[in-house]
Design an enzyme around this catalytic site. Structure first.
Site, short mmCIF file in Angstrom:
data_model
loop_
_atom_site.label_atom_id
_atom_site.label_comp_id
_atom_site.label_asym_id
_atom_site.label_seq_id
_atom_site.Cartn_x
_atom_site.Cartn_y
_atom_site.Cartn_z
N THR A 1 0.86 -1.18 0.00
CA THR A 1 0.00 0.00 0.00
C THR A 1 0.89 1.23 0.00
OG1 THR A 1 -1.73 -1.18 1.19
CG2 THR A 1 -1.81 1.23 1.24
N ASN B 1 -10.01 2.07 2.03
CA ASN B 1 -9.77 1.85 3.46
C ASN B 1 -10.25 3.03 4.29
OD1 ASN B 1 -8.76 -0.68 3.16
ND2 ASN B 1 -6.64 -0.18 3.63
N LEU C 1 -20.75 -1.78 10.14
CA LEU C 1 -21.66 -1.01 11.00
C LEU C 1 -21.81 -1.69 12.36
CD1 LEU C 1 -24.52 0.16 8.58
CD2 LEU C 1 -22.69 1.54 9.59
N CYS D 1 -3.73 -1.87 8.61
CA CYS D 1 -4.11 -1.07 7.45
C CYS D 1 -4.79 0.25 7.80
CB CYS D 1 -5.02 -1.89 6.53
SG CYS D 1 -4.21 -3.30 5.77
N ARG E 1 -1.03 -4.97 15.81
CA ARG E 1 -0.71 -3.62 15.39
C ARG E 1 -1.90 -2.68 15.57
NH1 ARG E 1 2.02 -5.11 9.67
NH2 ARG E 1 0.45 -6.77 9.88
#
Length: 447
Positions: free
Chosen positions: A122, A211, A253, A263, A331
């Site tokens: 990314t 993202n 949701l 990410c 992470r």
């Protein structure tokens, strides 16, 4: 095809193993000699359901190998993927592209014949341009094309996502790369998986935009959950009510303690920085980042409130540490901020997670790790459910309450029904539901 995967981390391993399963000849490369040694011996350095078996099957078939020799691998390759890490850069939040650029230089020096170099990592908009410049500068005689092919893998469901993707995005500036990338993904293309070819910069931005939108959706429902607690509404029913609208959809949701992982935190921050530099700030995403950071510590305040306003000298059991189920990835996990805030308030922490305790032990200080949820809860003033592992969805609540010193159960994923928890003897708190109605109506009746 002969394909080299540069970087054998999460994305590189999953992508390499899946491409090998399609019949390609894959070489996964990594500088970490211990990681390569582990892979050669049949071990896997990360937890992802089904990955160990997938790797073993393709190693046995001779389609998947592991090495630290990038130069020798690249010389024989048709396609070289760059799947190295792009962590947030310390100090300013920009994506750190050091590993991408270093890999580009090493790849350039060993190119032999026309090769497509593909950024799977990314990366911010314009990275492909810089990769191309580096390769041309390093090896002016090289015949190559640089493409962008962002990954959209969910940890815990990555193999399924790779083999049954919603879309395959490929950014190119050189048409010679198109047939090569079509051949890479031919098994998926034949199964009519949507393959979207765009410009390279557009492809790079698609990943960040996707993202950031999902992170914003999570943050939105978390804010609605806060409102629900104040007005006596149920966020789960609100989410269902709006999610049934096809324009909105039901995914992402689920109210909780905030997003984490490898990410969303770094990608939203990188998009904010990219947009700032481009003079087109993304205010919605800036706010999303700020709200998400504050929410994690707010969850600790919810725990403290249920413990009569103080956790000093008390034991708090934290169940579920990883940022989501079915991964060992710690992470930016919400548990990190929650535990730190509880420790700052004087709590002693005992924790349990089905897969993440080894990784957590390297990131948390003064935390006692337990072999199961019930041992974690022994003598605890409160139990906090942070990650919705299947193993935590059917706990014996009476047994759990029986080993505790206190009676607090703080369910940050809304796993349990309030009535069931209260019947087991708990004082129960969840996210966005169960609050008493206001004393006065918000809207006065029409006369």
């Amino acid at each position: 095809m002969r394909i080299v995967m540069t970087g054998s981390g999460y994305v590189g391993l999953v992508s390499g193993a899946c491409l090998a399963d399609f019949g390609h000849e894959i070489i996964c490369v990594d500088k970490d000699e211990r990681k390569i040694a582990m892979l050669r011996e049949g071990g896997v350095p990360i937890y992802e359901p089904g990955l160990k078996e997938l790797i073993a099957r393709n190693v046995d078939a001779g389609r998947l190998t592991f090495t630290t020799d990038l130069a020798g691998s690249v010389a024989q390759a048709d396609v070289v993927f760059i799947a190295v890490g792009t962590p947030a850069r310390r100090g300013d939040g920009h994506a750190d592209l050091t590993y991408v650029y270093d890999a580009s230089r090493e790849i350039a020096a060993s190119l032999n014949g026309f090769t497509v170099i593909v950024t799977k990592s990314t990366v911010p908009v314009g990275t492909g341009d810089e990769v191309e410049r580096i390769i041309r500068e390093t090896n002016p005689q090289a015949e190559f094309a640089v493409a962008s092919n962002p990954e959209f893998l969910r940890e815990g469901a990555a193999i399924q996502d790779f083999k049954r993707p919603d879309r395959i995005v490929v950014g190119i500036e050189d048409e010679r790369a198109r047939p090569v990338m079509e051949e890479v993904y031919r098994p998926l293309y034949l199964n009519q998986s949507p393959m979207l070819f765009t410009g390279r910069r557009t492809s790079e931005l698609i990943k960040y935009a996707a993202n950031a939108f999902l992170a914003m959706k999570i943050t939105y429902i978390n804010e609605i959950a806060e409102l629900c607690e104040q007005v006596g509404a149920d966020v789960q029913q609100v989410a269902r009510g709006i999610g049934l609208d096809n324009r909105i959809g039901s995914k992402f949701l689920h109210a909780g303690p905030g997003y984490g992982g490898s990410c969303f935190p770094k990608d939203t921050l990188a998009l904010v920085k990219t947009a700032e530099d481009a003079g087109a700030p993304v205010r919605l995403i800036e706010t999303t980042v700020a709200i998400n950071e504050s929410r994690k510590r707010a969850m600790a305040r919810k725990v403290i409130a249920l413990c009569n306003g103080s956790v000093r000298g008390k034991t708090v059991a934290v169940l579920g540490l990883t940022f989501k189920p079915n991964t060992d990835d710690m992470r930016d996990a919400p548990s990190l901020s929650i535990i730190q805030a509880l420790q700052d308030a004087g709590a002693q922490i005992r924790a349990y997670d089905p897969e993440g305790m080894e990784a957590a032990s390297a990131m948390m200080k003064d935390v006692e790790f337990a072999a199961n949820p019930y041992i974690a809860a022994e003598g605890a003033a409160a139990v906090v459910l942070v990650t919705e592992w299947d193993a935590l969805r059917a706990l014996d609540l009476k047994r759990l309450r029986g080993v505790m010193a206190g009676d607090g159960l703080i369910d940050l994923r809304n796993i349990y029904r309030p009535d069931d928890a209260e019947a087991a003897g708990f004082v129960y708190a969840s996210v966005g539901r169960g609050a008493p109605p206001l004393a006065e109506p918000l809207v006065e009746a029409a006369e």
